[in-house]
Write an enzyme that holds these catalytic residues in place. Structure first.
Site, PDB file in Angstrom:
ATOM      1  N   GLY A  10       0.815  -1.202   0.000  1.00 28.62           N
ATOM      2  CA  GLY A  10       0.000   0.000   0.000  1.00 28.62           C
ATOM      3  C   GLY A  10       0.851   1.254   0.000  1.00 28.62           C
ATOM      4  N   THR A  40      -5.677  -5.584  -2.563  1.00 27.44           N
ATOM      5  CA  THR A  40      -6.969  -5.035  -2.940  1.00 27.44           C
ATOM      6  C   THR A  40      -6.707  -3.822  -3.832  1.00 27.44           C
ATOM      7  OG1 THR A  40      -6.998  -3.691  -0.930  1.00 27.44           O
ATOM      8  CG2 THR A  40      -8.065  -5.846  -0.830  1.00 27.44           C
ATOM      9  N   THR A 127      -4.145   6.106  13.696  1.00 27.58           N
ATOM     10  CA  THR A 127      -4.486   7.413  13.134  1.00 27.58           C
ATOM     11  C   THR A 127      -4.962   8.390  14.207  1.00 27.58           C
ATOM     12  OG1 THR A 127      -6.101   8.525  11.680  1.00 27.58           O
ATOM     13  CG2 THR A 127      -6.777   6.442  12.638  1.00 27.58           C
ATOM     14  N   ASP A 128      -4.773   9.672  13.940  1.00 27.53           N
ATOM     15  CA  ASP A 128      -5.289  10.707  14.834  1.00 27.53           C
ATOM     16  C   ASP A 128      -6.813  10.761  14.852  1.00 27.53           C
ATOM     17  OD1 ASP A 128      -5.635  11.755  12.268  1.00 27.53           O
ATOM     18  OD2 ASP A 128      -4.863  13.745  12.761  1.00 27.53           O
ATOM     19  N   GLU A 129      -7.459  10.141  13.857  1.00 29.67           N
ATOM     20  CA  GLU A 129      -8.916  10.181  13.791  1.00 29.67           C
ATOM     21  C   GLU A 129      -9.566   9.438  14.959  1.00 29.67           C
ATOM     22  OE1 GLU A 129     -10.783   9.788   9.966  1.00 29.67           O
ATOM     23  OE2 GLU A 129      -8.876  10.119   8.936  1.00 29.67           O
ATOM     24  N   TYR A 151     -14.660   4.155  10.058  1.00 28.42           N
ATOM     25  CA  TYR A 151     -13.220   3.918   9.922  1.00 28.42           C
ATOM     26  C   TYR A 151     -12.498   4.198  11.232  1.00 28.42           C
ATOM     27  CZ  TYR A 151      -8.378   5.314   9.165  1.00 28.42           C
ATOM     28  OH  TYR A 151      -7.019   5.475   9.295  1.00 28.42           O
ATOM     29  N   LYS A 155     -10.428   1.674  13.844  1.00 27.26           N
ATOM     30  CA  LYS A 155      -9.020   1.846  14.211  1.00 27.26           C
ATOM     31  C   LYS A 155      -8.858   1.992  15.728  1.00 27.26           C
ATOM     32  CE  LYS A 155      -5.837   1.983  12.121  1.00 27.26           C
ATOM     33  NZ  LYS A 155      -4.910   0.873  11.731  1.00 27.26           N
ATOM     34  N   ASN A 180      -2.665  13.338   8.780  1.00 26.49           N
ATOM     35  CA  ASN A 180      -2.938  13.032   7.371  1.00 26.49           C
ATOM     36  C   ASN A 180      -1.659  12.917   6.557  1.00 26.49           C
ATOM     37  OD1 ASN A 180      -5.602  13.579   8.222  1.00 26.49           O
ATOM     38  ND2 ASN A 180      -6.148  14.261   6.173  1.00 26.49           N
ATOM     39  N   ARG A 215      -6.946  19.939   9.099  1.00 23.01           N
ATOM     40  CA  ARG A 215      -6.112  18.745   9.212  1.00 23.01           C
ATOM     41  C   ARG A 215      -4.645  19.157   9.313  1.00 23.01           C
ATOM     42  NH1 ARG A 215     -10.615  17.523   9.883  1.00 23.01           N
ATOM     43  NH2 ARG A 215     -11.853  15.883   8.854  1.00 23.01           N
ATOM     44  N   GLY A 276     -21.252  13.248   9.137  1.00 25.23           N
ATOM     45  CA  GLY A 276     -20.451  13.204  10.358  1.00 25.23           C
ATOM     46  C   GLY A 276     -19.033  13.695  10.179  1.00 25.23           C
ATOM     47  N   HIS A 277     -18.801  14.617   9.264  1.00 28.65           N
ATOM     48  CA  HIS A 277     -17.457  15.059   8.917  1.00 28.65           C
ATOM     49  C   HIS A 277     -16.789  15.760  10.103  1.00 28.65           C
ATOM     50  CE1 HIS A 277     -14.885  16.985   5.470  1.00 28.65           C
ATOM     51  NE2 HIS A 277     -14.177  16.202   6.272  1.00 28.65           N
TER      52      HIS A 277
END
Length: 332
Positions: A10, A40, A127-129, A151, A155, A180, A215, A276-277
């Site tokens: 990836g 994938t 991830t920071d998300e 997502y 995580k 990001n 971001r 939901g952004h």
């Protein structure tokens, strides 16, 4: 050292593999790398072309949630660097089940296999998300996990699964959470490669909502160096945030990309906002700076210019991908 790299074909995983085999990380100078990848839509064999046929590289086609494939890949490994993940928020909104299978079940399968095979270090890349949207301030490693997208939730769950394996079984797990990423070889569904490739084709760029979501941007080279620092010098059971040091709105990012093409705001197409952004992500990454000496090397302006040049010079890599169902809005 023998390193298993999941998702090694990836965007980020392949950059890490090329860095290891290219001698960029002195602590891995003698490393042999096994890549486990499902190949994938986003895992591209050509991402590993510079080392095709290299005896130090072994590639296994398999999914991280498949116990047999994982067991075969895990034998004899000294370390695992776990990049493999479903990672595009838009796709998670359309099909959250795939994200749970890969990100949660896959991490569980890998961590248990690593414990069973006596692997020394397991670096879980996240991830920071997972921290969710912050109105003010920045999230350090002790900040509560408040994921909002399917997502991010998958995580966050995978982080806890990995850390539970450390606490329960004593596996040396180290978690990284990055901001990001951008750079060469990124599949053109995320905002930077999507917008760059559309601009190269003379098209408009689709920007979510009012474009004021914030971001922090991290060049993939800097991210992989941070991951390697954690592998070499991090502490078991710890989380390390990896930041880029440049936070800006999606609109400001878009304006920078337009400027590289001599284009103006007329090329922006504002589209309906994502469900939901999250409004704002912000990381406190002082821990990895102070403990491990991490500093991002790429300036954002230079990094975006270099990334744009790469896509301009490598149309044969990304143009065939236009047939994949991924030419969608690319905010993250």
């Amino acid at each position: 050292m023998r390193i298993l790299v999941t998702g090694g074909a990836g965007f980020i995983g392949s950059r890490y593999v090329r860095g290891v085999l290219g001698g960029e990380y002195p602590g891995a100078a003698d490393a042999q790398v096994t890549v486990l990848d499902a190949f994938t839509y986003a895992g591209r064999p050509e991402n590993l072309d510079p080392y095709r046929g290299d005896p130090r590289l072994r590639v296994i086609h398999g999914r991280v949630e498949d116990p047999e494939a994982v067991d075969r890949a895990m034998r004899g490994q000294d370390a695992v660097v776990h990049f493999a993940a479903e990672s595009h928020v838009d796709r998670s909104i359309a099909d959250g089940a795939a994200f749970v299978r890969t990100n949660v079940q896959g991490t569980q399968t890998l961590a248990e296999a690593a414990h069973r095979h006596g692997v020394g270090v397991f670096v879980h890349v996240s991830t920071d998300e997972t921290y969710g949207s912050l109105a003010t301030g920045s999230a350090d490693e002790d900040h509560p996990l408040r994921p909002n997208s399917p997502y991010a939730a998958s995580k966050a769950a995978s982080d806890l699964v990995a850390l539970a394996c450390h606490r329960t079984h004593g596996l040396d797990v180290r978690v990284t959470r990055c901001t990001n990423n951008y750079g060469p070889y990124q599949f053109p569904e995320k905002i930077v490669p999507l917008f760059v490739t559309r601009l190269l084709e003379g098209r408009s760029v689709p920007l979510y909502g009012d474009g004021l979501n914030i971001r922090d941007w991290l060049h993939v080279d800097d991210h992989c160096r941070g991951v390697q620092l954690v592998l070499e010098h991090g502490r078991a059971g710890e989380v390390y945030n990896i930041g880029g040091g440049t936070g800006l709105t999606n609109l400001a990012l878009t304006e920078r990309l337009l400027g590289l093409f001599g284009a103006g705001p007329e090329r922006i197409e504002y589209v309906e906002d994502r469900k939901g952004h999250d409004r704002r992500y912000a990381l406190d990454w002082s821990k990895i700076r102070d403990e491990l000496g991490y500093r991002p090397r790429w300036d954002l302006a230079e990094g975006l210019a270099a990334t744009t040049r790469w896509y301009a010079e490598n149309r044969s890599w990304w143009e065939p991908l236009r047939s994949a169902p991924a030419d969608t809005v690319g905010a993250s």
